[in-house]
Write a protein that holds these residues in place. Structure first.
Motif, short mmCIF file in Angstrom:
data_model
loop_
_atom_site.label_atom_id
_atom_site.label_comp_id
_atom_site.label_asym_id
_atom_site.label_seq_id
_atom_site.Cartn_x
_atom_site.Cartn_y
_atom_site.Cartn_z
N THR A 1 43.19 28.34 42.03
CA THR A 1 41.81 28.30 41.54
C THR A 1 41.17 26.96 41.87
N GLY A 2 39.87 27.01 42.17
CA GLY A 2 39.11 25.78 42.36
C GLY A 2 38.82 25.13 41.02
N ILE A 3 38.42 23.87 41.03
CA ILE A 3 38.13 23.17 39.79
C ILE A 3 37.03 23.89 39.01
N ASP A 4 37.14 23.81 37.70
CA ASP A 4 36.14 24.38 36.79
C ASP A 4 35.94 25.88 36.97
N THR A 5 37.00 26.58 37.35
CA THR A 5 36.94 28.04 37.44
C THR A 5 37.10 28.65 36.06
N ASN A 6 36.30 29.68 35.78
CA ASN A 6 36.47 30.49 34.56
C ASN A 6 36.91 31.88 34.97
N ILE A 7 37.96 32.40 34.33
CA ILE A 7 38.48 33.72 34.67
C ILE A 7 38.41 34.60 33.43
N ASN A 8 37.77 35.76 33.56
CA ASN A 8 37.55 36.64 32.43
C ASN A 8 38.83 37.37 32.03
N ALA A 9 38.89 37.79 30.77
CA ALA A 9 40.03 38.55 30.27
C ALA A 9 40.21 39.84 31.07
N GLY A 10 41.45 40.15 31.43
CA GLY A 10 41.75 41.38 32.14
C GLY A 10 41.57 41.32 33.63
N VAL A 11 41.41 40.12 34.18
CA VAL A 11 41.24 39.96 35.63
C VAL A 11 42.61 39.74 36.28
N THR A 12 42.79 40.33 37.45
CA THR A 12 43.98 40.11 38.27
C THR A 12 43.59 39.41 39.56
N LEU A 13 44.28 38.34 39.88
CA LEU A 13 44.14 37.69 41.19
C LEU A 13 45.37 38.03 42.01
N SER A 14 45.16 38.56 43.18
CA SER A 14 46.26 39.01 44.03
C SER A 14 47.06 37.83 44.57
N THR A 15 48.19 38.15 45.15
CA THR A 15 49.04 37.14 45.79
C THR A 15 48.22 36.32 46.78
N GLY A 16 48.24 35.01 46.61
CA GLY A 16 47.55 34.13 47.54
C GLY A 16 46.05 34.07 47.39
N ALA A 17 45.47 34.75 46.39
CA ALA A 17 44.02 34.73 46.21
C ALA A 17 43.53 33.34 45.80
N THR A 18 42.27 33.04 46.08
CA THR A 18 41.69 31.75 45.73
C THR A 18 40.34 31.95 45.07
N THR A 19 39.90 30.93 44.33
CA THR A 19 38.55 30.91 43.78
C THR A 19 37.85 29.64 44.23
N LYS A 20 36.51 29.65 44.16
CA LYS A 20 35.73 28.48 44.54
C LYS A 20 35.50 27.57 43.34
N PRO A 21 35.24 26.30 43.56
CA PRO A 21 34.93 25.40 42.45
C PRO A 21 33.75 25.92 41.63
N GLY A 22 33.90 25.87 40.31
CA GLY A 22 32.82 26.26 39.41
C GLY A 22 32.59 27.76 39.32
N GLU A 23 33.45 28.56 39.87
CA GLU A 23 33.22 30.01 39.92
C GLU A 23 33.61 30.67 38.60
N SER A 24 32.82 31.69 38.22
CA SER A 24 33.18 32.57 37.11
C SER A 24 33.67 33.89 37.69
N VAL A 25 34.93 34.21 37.43
CA VAL A 25 35.55 35.39 38.04
C VAL A 25 35.63 36.50 36.98
N THR A 26 34.88 37.57 37.20
CA THR A 26 34.82 38.66 36.23
C THR A 26 35.42 39.96 36.78
N ARG A 27 35.81 39.95 38.04
CA ARG A 27 36.41 41.15 38.65
C ARG A 27 37.70 40.76 39.38
N ASP A 28 38.56 41.73 39.56
CA ASP A 28 39.83 41.50 40.26
C ASP A 28 39.55 41.00 41.68
N ARG A 29 40.49 40.19 42.15
CA ARG A 29 40.35 39.69 43.51
C ARG A 29 41.73 39.76 44.18
#
Length: 416
Positions: free
Chosen positions: A388-416
């Protein structure tokens, strides 16, 4: 007694945690899941283990070797996962013409519960549940199992099939059963043939858990970490020597390095080679595995596993979670009721949500469908090497797949 342990499946309902390893090797407290099953079998009377392997089998073979717990281990390879009866049929050439026990390698049992399965004649284990309509349900008359009904609307009992069987030697001739409606060869059909020929006893388990989905892996760790720290307390009371482990208190084991400035409350095990630094508060049950570091100034609570070589850093709070080997949550983060795969890395300030505003049970994606976890509090599931990038927020019930990434400051509300 010879015992077949089924450990060949792909564990698709547990993805992404099983993308790179078999489900039976997922961590439950201080051992892989399947090791708990094998240990329970040996304690109950198994004198020889035949492990049926398939998907990503090398880690299983490497872990158990040729003997385990003084019991010889033999491996058979199920080329295609075509059902539980097919798995036992694959193992049949390795079995003597004697009675045998079959256990699912992803099931957990309470200490001592399997002993009655090994004693006496043919039997099947069951547990009593309030709502058996979503399970295979045993029909029992006069202390004998007369049948098994799959997901009945009008259950004949509240005993559900726990996937642990004691078969007579003759059952080796009854393994060639036709495919079921879901295209698999089912061991329950072999059980039906057995019932037609001999009396089959019901054995009631006090506790059992089928570990098939990520929240059940969390539940498995909640159970077995608590059992582990209770065993540490028993060893203390029984006078375990300092050369085995150094205990501090009746329910704590500090074989690793724990700062004098750390606060440890409740049952906690810190393995040799682990480090708990200054300013840390740990409220057990908790298991800090070898090579792991916690702190400085971190807060670990609930039933939490910090895996081998994992790290929990400054101003990080981890609550009721599983951090697998090499996972790193090093700066200013919150992780609650979550499962983090191997070598996951949280950027500074990453925060996990673990509660819905409507107080309904959190849902998680399983094989492409959203499924209720049955848990009011559940966070996220991250596959190996997700970052995950800095300051990432991940919502309850979200799955991040093997090797997945997020951007700085991102709010993740869906599976990736």
């Amino acid at each position: 007694m010879q015992t077949v342990v089924l450990a060949a499946g792909q564990g698709t309902r547990m993805r992404p945690l099983t993308d790179r390893r078999p489900k039976p090797m997922l961590p439950v407290a201080d051992r892989p899941l399947v090791a708990h099953t094998v240990d329970a079998a040996i304690a109950a009377g198994a004198t020889r283990i035949v492990l049926v392997v398939g998907y990503e089998s090398d880690p299983i073979v490497d872990y158990f070797g040729e003997t385990y717990g003084g019991v010889p281990i033999e491996y058979v390879h199920q080329e295609a996962q075509a059902g539980t009866a097919d798995a036992v049929r694959t193992a049949a050439p390795a079995l003597a013409a004697e009675p045998f026990v079959v256990l699912n390698g992803d099931a957990l049992f309470a200490d001592g519960d399997l002993a009655p399965l090994y004693d006496g004649g043919p039997a099947i284990c069951s547990v009593r549940v309030d709502d058996p309509t979503q399970y295979g349900v045993l029909d029992v008359e006069d202390g004998v199992v007369t049948g098994i009904v799959e997901k009945p609307t009008d259950p004949p009992s509240n005993r559900i099939n726990a996937g642990a069987y004691h078969f007579p030697a003759a059952a080796l001739e009854w393994l060639d059963v036709p495919e079921s409606e879901r295209g698999e060869h089912e061991l329950t059909d072999v059980l039906e043939r057995t019932i037609d020929h001999v009396d089959v006893r019901p054995v009631t388990l006090s506790r059992w858990l089928d570990v098939g989905r990520p929240w059940e892996l969390l539940e498995a760790n909640e159970w077995k970490i608590a059992s582990l720290v209770e065993a540490a307390a028993d060893a203390e009371r029984d006078g375990a020597g300092a050369e085995e482990v150094h205990f501090a208190g009746t329910d704590r084991s500090f074989a690793g390095t724990v700062s004098d400035d750390a606060t440890i409350e409740g049952p906690v095990v810190v393995e040799a080679g682990a480090t708990v630094r200054e300013g840390v508060t740990i409220e057990g049950p908790a298991l800090i595995r070898s090579g792991a570091t916690v702190g400085p100034n971190a807060y670990v609570r609930g039933t939490t596993l910090v895996g081998e070589n994992a790290s929990v850093g400054h101003a990080v709070e981890v609550k009721n979670s599983v951090l697998m080997a090499g996972a790193a949550v090093n700066h200013l983060s919150y992780v609650g009721d979550s499962v983090l795969g191997r070598d996951v890395n949280f950027g500074a300030g990453t925060v996990v949500a673990n509660l819905r505003h409507d107080d309904e049970s959190v849902e998680l994606t399983v094989k492409g469908e959203r499924v209720s976890t049955g848990r009011r509090k559940f966070g996220v599931v991250l596959g190996d090497e997700a970052k995950t990038g800095i300051d990432t927020n991940i919502n309850a019930g979200v799955t991040l797949s093997t090797g997945a990434t997020t951007k700085p400051g991102e709010s993740v509300t869906r599976d990736r």
